[in-house]
Design a protein around this motif. Structure first.
Motif, short mmCIF file in Angstrom:
data_model
loop_
_atom_site.label_atom_id
_atom_site.label_comp_id
_atom_site.label_asym_id
_atom_site.label_seq_id
_atom_site.Cartn_x
_atom_site.Cartn_y
_atom_site.Cartn_z
N PHE A 110 -2.41 -0.95 8.64
CA PHE A 110 -1.23 -0.98 7.73
C PHE A 110 -0.33 -0.36 6.79
O PHE A 110 -1.21 1.03 7.37
CB PHE A 110 -1.85 -2.48 6.37
CG PHE A 110 -3.05 -1.99 6.01
CD1 PHE A 110 -3.20 -0.91 5.36
CD2 PHE A 110 -4.01 -2.22 6.43
CE1 PHE A 110 -4.11 -0.80 4.39
CE2 PHE A 110 -5.78 -2.47 6.01
CZ PHE A 110 -5.53 -1.52 4.56
N THR A 111 0.27 -0.18 6.89
CA THR A 111 1.39 0.97 5.99
C THR A 111 0.64 0.86 4.58
O THR A 111 0.73 0.30 3.79
CB THR A 111 2.80 1.21 5.78
OG1 THR A 111 3.66 -0.60 5.43
CG2 THR A 111 3.12 0.44 7.40
N ALA A 112 0.92 2.59 3.41
CA ALA A 112 1.35 2.40 2.72
C ALA A 112 2.06 1.57 1.58
O ALA A 112 2.12 1.27 0.89
CB ALA A 112 2.23 4.42 2.56
N GLU A 113 3.70 0.64 2.41
CA GLU A 113 4.30 0.43 1.70
C GLU A 113 3.91 -0.74 1.51
O GLU A 113 4.20 -2.11 1.20
CB GLU A 113 5.88 0.26 3.27
CG GLU A 113 6.91 -0.48 1.74
CD GLU A 113 7.98 -0.89 3.19
OE1 GLU A 113 7.86 -0.04 4.71
OE2 GLU A 113 9.00 -1.47 2.30
N ALA A 114 2.99 -1.47 2.84
CA ALA A 114 2.51 -2.72 2.33
C ALA A 114 1.43 -2.46 0.91
O ALA A 114 1.40 -3.90 0.51
CB ALA A 114 1.16 -2.66 4.15
N VAL A 115 1.31 -1.52 1.15
CA VAL A 115 -0.55 -1.70 -0.25
C VAL A 115 0.48 -2.19 -0.84
O VAL A 115 0.33 -2.37 -2.08
CB VAL A 115 -1.21 -0.02 0.07
CG1 VAL A 115 -2.05 -0.64 -0.78
CG2 VAL A 115 -2.04 -0.28 1.37
N HIS A 126 -1.25 -12.93 -15.53
CA HIS A 126 -1.73 -13.69 -14.84
C HIS A 126 -2.82 -13.14 -13.64
O HIS A 126 -2.83 -13.96 -12.65
CB HIS A 126 -0.96 -14.69 -14.11
CG HIS A 126 0.61 -15.36 -15.45
ND1 HIS A 126 1.05 -14.21 -16.01
CD2 HIS A 126 -0.17 -16.35 -15.80
CE1 HIS A 126 1.96 -15.53 -17.65
NE2 HIS A 126 0.41 -16.39 -16.68
N LEU A 127 -2.40 -11.78 -13.33
CA LEU A 127 -2.42 -11.56 -11.88
C LEU A 127 -3.87 -10.58 -11.42
O LEU A 127 -4.02 -10.12 -13.01
CB LEU A 127 -1.78 -10.45 -11.31
CG LEU A 127 -0.35 -11.08 -10.95
CD1 LEU A 127 1.24 -9.78 -11.14
CD2 LEU A 127 -0.05 -12.19 -10.96
N ALA A 128 -4.87 -11.12 -10.86
CA ALA A 128 -6.42 -10.62 -10.55
C ALA A 128 -5.10 -8.58 -10.37
O ALA A 128 -4.52 -8.29 -9.74
CB ALA A 128 -6.58 -11.10 -9.39
N ARG A 129 -6.21 -7.94 -10.92
CA ARG A 129 -6.52 -6.31 -11.12
C ARG A 129 -6.78 -6.05 -9.20
O ARG A 129 -7.57 -6.18 -9.07
CB ARG A 129 -7.35 -5.73 -11.89
CG ARG A 129 -6.90 -4.11 -11.90
CD ARG A 129 -8.08 -4.01 -13.08
NE ARG A 129 -9.10 -3.17 -12.73
CZ ARG A 129 -10.20 -2.87 -13.20
NH1 ARG A 129 -9.07 -1.39 -13.21
NH2 ARG A 129 -11.35 -2.82 -12.23
N THR A 130 -6.01 -5.80 -9.24
CA THR A 130 -5.78 -5.21 -8.07
C THR A 130 -6.67 -3.77 -7.51
O THR A 130 -6.09 -2.88 -8.53
CB THR A 130 -4.61 -4.87 -6.70
OG1 THR A 130 -3.96 -5.72 -6.98
CG2 THR A 130 -4.53 -3.85 -5.34
N ARG A 131 -7.59 -3.24 -6.84
CA ARG A 131 -8.42 -1.95 -7.40
C ARG A 131 -8.61 -1.51 -5.49
O ARG A 131 -8.69 -0.45 -6.63
CB ARG A 131 -9.20 -2.74 -7.75
CG ARG A 131 -10.54 -1.76 -8.57
CD ARG A 131 -10.29 -0.98 -9.39
NE ARG A 131 -10.94 0.19 -9.46
CZ ARG A 131 -10.05 1.42 -9.43
NH1 ARG A 131 -9.48 1.37 -9.27
NH2 ARG A 131 -11.45 2.30 -9.28
N LEU A 132 -8.72 -1.78 -5.18
CA LEU A 132 -9.46 -1.02 -3.27
C LEU A 132 -8.97 -1.42 -2.87
O LEU A 132 -8.86 -2.66 -2.37
CB LEU A 132 -10.85 -1.88 -3.46
CG LEU A 132 -11.37 -1.03 -2.12
CD1 LEU A 132 -12.31 0.69 -2.85
CD2 LEU A 132 -13.01 -1.49 -2.63
N VAL A 133 -8.44 -0.39 -1.52
CA VAL A 133 -8.07 -0.62 -0.44
C VAL A 133 -9.13 0.08 0.57
O VAL A 133 -10.25 0.52 0.04
CB VAL A 133 -6.56 0.28 0.00
CG1 VAL A 133 -6.76 0.44 0.88
CG2 VAL A 133 -5.93 0.08 -1.03
N ASN A 134 -8.90 -1.18 1.73
CA ASN A 134 -10.30 -0.86 2.51
C ASN A 134 -9.16 -0.39 3.79
O ASN A 134 -8.80 -1.42 4.64
CB ASN A 134 -11.38 -2.09 2.51
CG ASN A 134 -11.76 -1.92 4.12
OD1 ASN A 134 -12.93 -1.27 4.19
ND2 ASN A 134 -11.73 -3.21 5.30
N ILE A 135 -9.86 0.09 4.80
CA ILE A 135 -8.90 1.23 6.27
C ILE A 135 -10.12 1.17 6.58
O ILE A 135 -10.79 1.19 6.49
CB ILE A 135 -8.48 1.86 6.20
CG1 ILE A 135 -7.51 2.30 4.98
CG2 ILE A 135 -8.31 3.37 6.61
CD1 ILE A 135 -6.51 3.54 4.87
#
Ligand SMILES: *Cc1c(COP(=O)(O)O)cnc(C)c1O
Length: 340
Positions: A110-115, A126-135
């Protein structure tokens, strides 16, 4: 039997067994196994990290990493085929209480833009805290697809700007290193943590190493204990890892050549509709008629070749150090004699 189901089916060579038998050992939960310590240091050094942690499996190194990077209620970004999401028994959810958001991808990449697009506004309760990206590199469901280091560096930048951790599931990172000629240190640099499997292409019976900075690995050691992964005289198996780093890395190029041959052979048969481009040691094809898959796998088995079903009408073959060129030729013959 030519077993192409997975690169995990390899058996330790005589040289590897000798290295294991003569390994110096101690109690690794006390930090006293010199062979484990040497392996952890060596892998950390290779990837340009401060410290390493030897674990029983790649599932455990991934799950420990997720646990250290996150808090319950956080969200992990990955793609649909990611091992951490699809093949670890729901561990991200069960072990760490995190949800997963799946990113659009091309063969697992995937791309940096998708992240950036998937990232949730942390000020919105309301939102879950985004915390980690897995490659995942190489991407298993992507047919052993290689990541582009340039895009990884962009993702690193995005993670830095957004305060996200970046983890690499490098179960087959040595395949990527050999296939691209890019060093372990270069692949390791953008990541906060990297999980490396020794029991895939490198051919050891067991073991994975997690690397990161000192503070991260210090915490990971506690989580490994909590998950039941502390081992005692583990130098016996760590010795296999050191041996593999000396003897089984450069030869991965042979596996890649063999996989490319298999891919070419499959593409030439009318019963195959698509072969995912072969980047490394994994070959994934789709049959024109999905109902023929069982018959094909049976035909191969009768001809002493094992492959794996990989989804509807999909077959996976993985090359490794226990399959030589003659085995690949026999597999190609068996594929040619299938009457679809
Ligand atoms: C094999 C694999 C793992 C780890 O699997 P274990 O069997 O637990 O060692 C992790 N990620 C990917 C992509 C894998 O292929």
């Amino acid at each position: 039997m030519i077993d192409l189901r997975s690169d995990t089916v390899t058996k330790p060579t005589a040289g590897m067994r000798a290295a294991m038998a003569s390994a110096e050992v101690g109690d690794d939960v006390f930090g006293e196994d010199p062979t484990v310590n040497a392996l952890e240091e060596r892998v950390a050094d290779l990837f340009g990290k401060e410290a390493g942690l030897f674990c029983p499996s790649g599932t455990m190194t991934n799950q420990i990493a997720v646990n250290v990077h996150t808090r319950p209620g956080d969200e992990v970004l990955c793609e649909e085929g990611a091992h951490i999401y699809r093949y670890e028994g729901g561990g991200v959810m069960a072990n760490s209480g995190c949800s997963v958001k799946l990113l659009p991808n091309d063969r697992g990449r995937f791309t940096a833009e998708a992240v950036r697009n998937a990232y949730s506004d942390p000020t919105n309760p309301h939102l879950a805290r985004t915390r980690l990206v897995n490659i995942e590199n190489t991407s298993n469901r992507g047919g052993g697809a290689l990541w582009d280091l340039g895009e990884v560096l962009k993702i690193r930048k995005t993670c830095g700007a957004l305060g996200l951790g970046l983890h690499m599931d490098g179960a087959r990172i040595f395949n990527a290193i050999v296939a691209t000629g890019t060093s372990a240190a270069e692949w390791g640099a953008p990541f906060d943590s990297v999980s490396i499997c020794l029991s895939k292409g490198l051919g050891t019976p067991v073991g994975s190493v997690l690397v990161g900075n000192k503070a991260f690995i210090h915490e990971a050691r506690r989580v490994r204990k909590r998950f039941g992964g502390g081992m005692r005289q583990a130098g016996i198996i760590a010795a296999a890892g050191l041996y593999a780093l000396d003897h089984h890395v450069q030869r991965l190029a042979e596996d890649h050549t063999n996989a490319a041959e298999l891919g070419r052979a499959l593409a030439g048969h009318s019963y195959v509709s698509n072969v995912i481009p072969v980047d490394s040691n994994i070959v994934v094809c789709t049959l024109r008629d999905a109902s023929k898959l069982e018959g094909l796998l049976r035909h191969l088995e009768v001809n002493s070749v094992r492959a794996m079903a990989f989804g509807p009408g999909m077959m996976r073959m993985v090359t490794h150090l226990d399959v030589d060129r003659a085995g690949i030729d026999r597999t190609i013959q068996a594929l040619a004699s299938f009457a679809a």
